[in-house]
Design a protein around this motif. Structure first.
Motif, mmCIF file in Angstrom:
data_model
loop_
_atom_site.group_PDB
_atom_site.id
_atom_site.type_symbol
_atom_site.label_atom_id
_atom_site.label_comp_id
_atom_site.label_asym_id
_atom_site.label_seq_id
_atom_site.Cartn_x
_atom_site.Cartn_y
_atom_site.Cartn_z
ATOM 1 N N ASP A 49 0.836 -1.210 0.000
ATOM 2 C CA ASP A 49 0.000 0.000 0.000
ATOM 3 C C ASP A 49 0.867 1.255 0.000
ATOM 4 O O ASP A 49 0.584 2.221 -0.698
ATOM 5 C CB ASP A 49 -0.931 0.033 1.220
ATOM 6 N N ALA A 50 1.933 1.227 0.795
ATOM 7 C CA ALA A 50 2.812 2.388 0.913
ATOM 8 C C ALA A 50 3.703 2.551 -0.315
ATOM 9 O O ALA A 50 4.006 3.680 -0.725
ATOM 10 C CB ALA A 50 3.684 2.262 2.167
ATOM 11 N N ARG A 51 4.123 1.443 -0.902
ATOM 12 C CA ARG A 51 5.065 1.479 -2.038
ATOM 13 C C ARG A 51 4.707 0.354 -3.011
ATOM 14 O O ARG A 51 5.321 -0.709 -3.001
ATOM 15 C CB ARG A 51 6.485 1.304 -1.514
ATOM 16 N N PRO A 52 3.707 0.585 -3.867
ATOM 17 C CA PRO A 52 3.217 -0.473 -4.761
ATOM 18 C C PRO A 52 4.251 -1.033 -5.735
ATOM 19 O O PRO A 52 4.078 -2.144 -6.225
ATOM 20 C CB PRO A 52 2.080 0.198 -5.533
ATOM 21 N N VAL A 53 5.314 -0.294 -6.022
ATOM 22 C CA VAL A 53 6.303 -0.774 -6.988
ATOM 23 C C VAL A 53 7.442 -1.555 -6.334
ATOM 24 O O VAL A 53 8.378 -1.966 -7.007
ATOM 25 C CB VAL A 53 6.880 0.390 -7.834
ATOM 26 N N THR A 54 7.345 -1.789 -5.029
ATOM 27 C CA THR A 54 8.424 -2.486 -4.335
ATOM 28 C C THR A 54 8.559 -3.929 -4.812
ATOM 29 O O THR A 54 7.587 -4.552 -5.224
ATOM 30 C CB THR A 54 8.223 -2.455 -2.807
ATOM 31 N N THR A 55 9.783 -4.417 -4.776
ATOM 32 C CA THR A 55 10.048 -5.810 -5.162
ATOM 33 C C THR A 55 10.645 -6.601 -4.008
ATOM 34 O O THR A 55 10.903 -7.789 -4.154
ATOM 35 C CB THR A 55 11.011 -5.863 -6.356
ATOM 36 N N LEU A 56 10.871 -5.917 -2.872
ATOM 37 C CA LEU A 56 11.484 -6.566 -1.715
ATOM 38 C C LEU A 56 10.580 -6.449 -0.493
ATOM 39 O O LEU A 56 9.966 -5.403 -0.261
ATOM 40 C CB LEU A 56 12.836 -5.921 -1.387
ATOM 41 N N CYS A 57 10.540 -7.503 0.316
ATOM 42 C CA CYS A 57 9.847 -7.419 1.600
ATOM 43 C C CYS A 57 10.645 -6.487 2.502
ATOM 44 O O CYS A 57 11.799 -6.152 2.211
ATOM 45 C CB CYS A 57 9.695 -8.811 2.226
ATOM 46 N N ILE A 58 10.063 -6.072 3.588
ATOM 47 C CA ILE A 58 10.717 -5.091 4.453
ATOM 48 C C ILE A 58 12.022 -5.633 5.028
ATOM 49 O O ILE A 58 13.011 -4.902 5.130
ATOM 50 C CB ILE A 58 9.768 -4.581 5.562
ATOM 51 N N GLU A 59 12.056 -6.918 5.357
ATOM 52 C CA GLU A 59 13.277 -7.493 5.928
ATOM 53 C C GLU A 59 14.425 -7.451 4.914
ATOM 54 O O GLU A 59 15.547 -7.082 5.255
ATOM 55 C CB GLU A 59 13.033 -8.937 6.400
ATOM 56 N N CYS A 60 14.135 -7.826 3.680
ATOM 57 C CA CYS A 60 15.181 -7.816 2.644
ATOM 58 C C CYS A 60 15.586 -6.390 2.290
ATOM 59 O O CYS A 60 16.762 -6.132 1.995
ATOM 60 C CB CYS A 60 14.703 -8.574 1.406
ATOM 61 N N LYS A 61 14.646 -5.462 2.327
ATOM 62 C CA LYS A 61 14.976 -4.065 2.038
ATOM 63 C C LYS A 61 15.890 -3.500 3.119
ATOM 64 O O LYS A 61 16.871 -2.805 2.825
ATOM 65 C CB LYS A 61 13.704 -3.226 1.913
ATOM 66 N N ILE A 62 15.607 -3.807 4.374
ATOM 67 C CA ILE A 62 16.458 -3.357 5.474
ATOM 68 C C ILE A 62 17.862 -3.934 5.314
ATOM 69 O O ILE A 62 18.859 -3.221 5.453
ATOM 70 C CB ILE A 62 15.839 -3.742 6.839
ATOM 71 N N GLN A 63 17.934 -5.216 4.992
ATOM 72 C CA GLN A 63 19.234 -5.860 4.790
ATOM 73 C C GLN A 63 19.989 -5.200 3.633
ATOM 74 O O GLN A 63 21.186 -4.931 3.732
ATOM 75 C CB GLN A 63 19.049 -7.346 4.511
ATOM 76 N N GLN A 64 19.297 -4.900 2.541
ATOM 77 C CA GLN A 64 19.915 -4.246 1.390
ATOM 78 C C GLN A 64 20.474 -2.873 1.782
ATOM 79 O O GLN A 64 21.592 -2.517 1.414
ATOM 80 C CB GLN A 64 18.895 -4.088 0.261
#
Length: 73
Positions: A49-64
């Motif tokens: 909902d916040a970022r419809p174009v995201t390709t990563l879950c929040i955990e993977c995004k934090i790790q990235q």
């Protein structure tokens, strides 16, 4: 010159966003929209909902982001 530079930056951002939207549509057509491309888990609906174009879950995004910070040092 400043205004021209600003407009060029803005166009670049718009092009990148359009590419992300096109990729999201492709993922929908393939039936993989909402699936993290790194770990394969479902991306939380609140993140989509916040970022419809995201390709990563929040955990993977934090790790990235953490990995990017380490590379900058």
């Amino acid at each position: 010159e400043t205004e021209r530079s600003f407009m060029l930056r803005l166009r670049g951002r718009e092009r990148r966003l359009l590419k992300k939207i096109e990729n999201a549509i492709e993922r929908m057509e393939q039936g993989i929209f909402g699936i993290c491309e790194k770990c394969g888990s479902e991306i939380d609906i609140r993140r989509l909902d916040a970022r419809p174009v995201t390709t990563l879950c929040i955990e993977c995004k934090i790790q990235q982001e953490e990995e990017e910070k380490l590379m900058e040092q």
